[in-house]
Design an enzyme around this catalytic site. Structure first.
Site, PDB file in Angstrom:
ATOM      1  N   LYS A   1      -3.371  -0.220   7.188  1.00  0.00           N
ATOM      2  CA  LYS A   1      -2.326   0.596   7.819  1.00  0.00           C
ATOM      3  C   LYS A   1      -2.625   2.082   7.711  1.00  0.00           C
ATOM      4  CE  LYS A   1       0.866  -2.717   8.690  1.00  0.00           C
ATOM      5  NZ  LYS A   1       1.513  -2.980   9.970  1.00  0.00           N
TER       6      LYS A   1
ATOM      7  N   SER B   1       9.489  -1.373   5.230  1.00  0.00           N
ATOM      8  CA  SER B   1       9.598  -1.516   3.776  1.00  0.00           C
ATOM      9  C   SER B   1       8.254  -1.968   3.215  1.00  0.00           C
ATOM     10  CB  SER B   1      10.707  -2.502   3.409  1.00  0.00           C
ATOM     11  OG  SER B   1      10.530  -3.694   4.118  1.00  0.00           O
TER      12      SER B   1
ATOM     13  N   GLN C   1       4.038   3.260   3.023  1.00  0.00           N
ATOM     14  CA  GLN C   1       3.134   3.923   2.089  1.00  0.00           C
ATOM     15  C   GLN C   1       2.025   4.663   2.839  1.00  0.00           C
ATOM     16  OE1 GLN C   1       1.885   1.900  -1.525  1.00  0.00           O
ATOM     17  NE2 GLN C   1       3.361   0.282  -1.157  1.00  0.00           N
TER      18      GLN C   1
ATOM     19  N   GLU D   1      -1.896 -17.060  12.344  1.00  0.00           N
ATOM     20  CA  GLU D   1      -0.449 -16.840  12.230  1.00  0.00           C
ATOM     21  C   GLU D   1       0.188 -17.985  11.439  1.00  0.00           C
ATOM     22  OE1 GLU D   1       1.700 -16.773  16.009  1.00  0.00           O
ATOM     23  OE2 GLU D   1       2.587 -14.848  15.426  1.00  0.00           O
TER      24      GLU D   1
ATOM     25  N   SER E   1      -6.736  -7.696   5.404  1.00  0.00           N
ATOM     26  CA  SER E   1      -5.895  -6.578   5.836  1.00  0.00           C
ATOM     27  C   SER E   1      -5.317  -5.753   4.701  1.00  0.00           C
ATOM     28  CB  SER E   1      -4.785  -7.108   6.736  1.00  0.00           C
ATOM     29  OG  SER E   1      -4.194  -8.252   6.159  1.00  0.00           O
TER      30      SER E   1
ATOM     31  N   ASN F   1      -1.839  -5.337  -1.398  1.00  0.00           N
ATOM     32  CA  ASN F   1      -0.642  -4.933  -2.138  1.00  0.00           C
ATOM     33  C   ASN F   1       0.253  -6.130  -2.398  1.00  0.00           C
ATOM     34  OD1 ASN F   1      -1.439  -2.275  -2.297  1.00  0.00           O
ATOM     35  ND2 ASN F   1      -0.519  -1.739  -0.331  1.00  0.00           N
TER      36      ASN F   1
END
Lengths: 311, 311
Positions: free
Chosen positions: A50, A75, A80, A201, A300, A303
């Site tokens: 991201k 969220s 971040q 997915e 990806s 976290n």
């Protein structure tokens, strides 16, 4: 947009991102029956791809716009990413978050000096709060996945992967809001010789799979998936790209996601989030189809609350 | 032995090991107040630095010795390292393990085609069983830490680290049987300009700390430490090297080990075993002493049961 648009995005964000490594694992190759190249965006700044889209979006703003700040509602990792990219560029970041968001997510944003504005935990409240900040502060709204600059920024992970491994037969990514797979599909279109792009997915949030069948953006009634980053749906900016350039979407069950995640942790000794394990689960589920192929997988993000694991 | 001995060991094992990456983390540097260079032996083949010593030991055998096989007693990483190195060289590996060893450890050895010989769970039984295999099969006994060829093989992790970062002020390693720190100390002596070597040890198994004070090999009465790889003591081959070339041993508490492990998992997104977190815990405990220094840390291994974590 054209190939030059993506090259410009890449050059623009290079000083603000890591060129993440591409890792391989002989054991996982043997298990999957193909050659896997893992692009480790879990090692990216703030722990997820991201950062690429957020950095490109903010860097694409005028000086005047930058002065007024940026706002997003998220969220997750995008909150971040916007906070960190904004901090590096001296831009104010307003992050709209539901008041019941986990403390660890709020702490993440505060680490990067984003200003949290709490709201009720409904999509309507999030949008209304973001809108009021847009009006009040003149801040520019950044969407986590459905915005051209974000998609172009995201494309750079696959561009780097293809630079290092030009002979990939296909690249797989997870599909959540659609920003990563759309960027990856553009990268494969402009920077490869016929490399396909396939999405992974969760069966429990298979809106993109259904959208490609129906030809319109489908949503999910519920999100009972461990892949928390994928509990969302496509948008009008990324859906046409996905329709045009993505080969197909493969759906996987929850236990397949958890098993794939654990395998990567145990064998590669790296930490990935559940969402991130979905493409590898899709490969393991379709060994015959992928046999002996050269497959890129965008890991990806990494976290994850290590004190609360699904295995 | 001399510098040439270590260079020969390195050249000998190179085809059988990974040259592991050296990772850095801005966030951990800020937290610790120094510049940390993590040598990632958790990414080594079979997941630990032990592969280096095991490979060098087997490669140092004559053809005749190789034909008769090798034997070791270990329930940890060395058992897997010997099995894998032996397999790659077409050598038979007999692994003596207590019958109550965890299934996951037995499975690890079997993955690499080591032959497990079970025995009672006492040091006496392990030694007697290994001896009987030595006699019966003519196999060569390999010690996990107290054997010259193993120590020389282990030294190569620090040699690679110093090649990449020649200006280190010090290198820290965990201290268990003493094979890693002894090899590291030899590497620093022959390949650096005054780089110190410091050991990290759990307070609950601080035999090496006490040994350096008393001048003789001390043992532990109990091992109540999460750092399962360090529940052992020094040996007569590595102790003199440690006395001569190791600066000191820093002891840390259990909660400091667990905290350091969790920090590395969360911030660096890599999986390390508890033993492996001890040196980083020692740095965090002594920030003043290490302030602004260039510090290498050997991350010794990443073989951990991810379904049973200490946090």
């Amino acid at each position: 947009m054209n190939k030059q648009t993506l090259i410009q995005a890449h050059n623009r964000i290079k000083p603000f991102i890591h060129k993440t490594p591409v890792l391989t694992s002989q054991l996982l190759d043997e298990k999957a029956g193909c050659n896997l190249y893992f692009k480790c965006e879990n090692f990216q700044k703030m722990g997820a791809f991201k950062m690429r889209g957020a950095a490109n979006a903010i860097l694409s703003l005028s000086q005047e716009e930058r002065k007024r700040g940026v706002v997003t509602h998220s969220s997750g990792n995008f909150a971040q990413a916007v906070s960190l990219a904004a901090k590096k560029l001296g831009v104010k970041a307003y992050i709209v978050m539901p008041e019941n968001a986990p403390q660890v997510k709020k702490d993440g944003v505060r680490t990067y000096e984003g200003e949290i504005i709490e709201c009720d935990s409904t999509p309507q409240a999030r949008e209304a709060t973001a809108n009021s900040i847009k009006e009040e502060k003149g801040a520019t709204f950044l969407h986590p996945s459905n915005q051209d600059e974000v998609i172009y920024g995201n494309s750079t992970a696959a561009i780097e992967l293809l630079e290092e491994q030009p002979n990939l037969d296909l690249i797989l990514t997870p599909v959540g809001g659609g920003g990563l797979i759309a960027g990856t599909a553009l990268a494969a279109h402009y920077f490869s010789n016929n490399c396909k792009v396939i999405g992974g997915e969760p069966m429990e949030a298979d809106d993109a799979y259904r959208s490609l069948i129906s030809g319109k953006i489908e949503t999910n009634e519920s999100f009972h998936t461990v892949a928390d980053g994928l509990r969302t749906h496509l948008g009008d900016r990324n859906f046409p790209i996905i329709q045009k350039y993505v080969d197909k979407i493969i759906r996987v069950e929850e236990d397949e996601i958890i098993n794939a995640m654990q395998l990567i942790w145990e064998r590669m000794k790296i930490i990935i989030e559940p969402s991130c394990a979905v493409p590898f689960a899709a490969v393991l589920k379709n060994k015959e189809e992928f046999k002996n192929k050269n497959i890129g997988i965008i890991l990806s993000g990494g976290n994850v609350d290590v004190t609360n694991l699904p295995f």
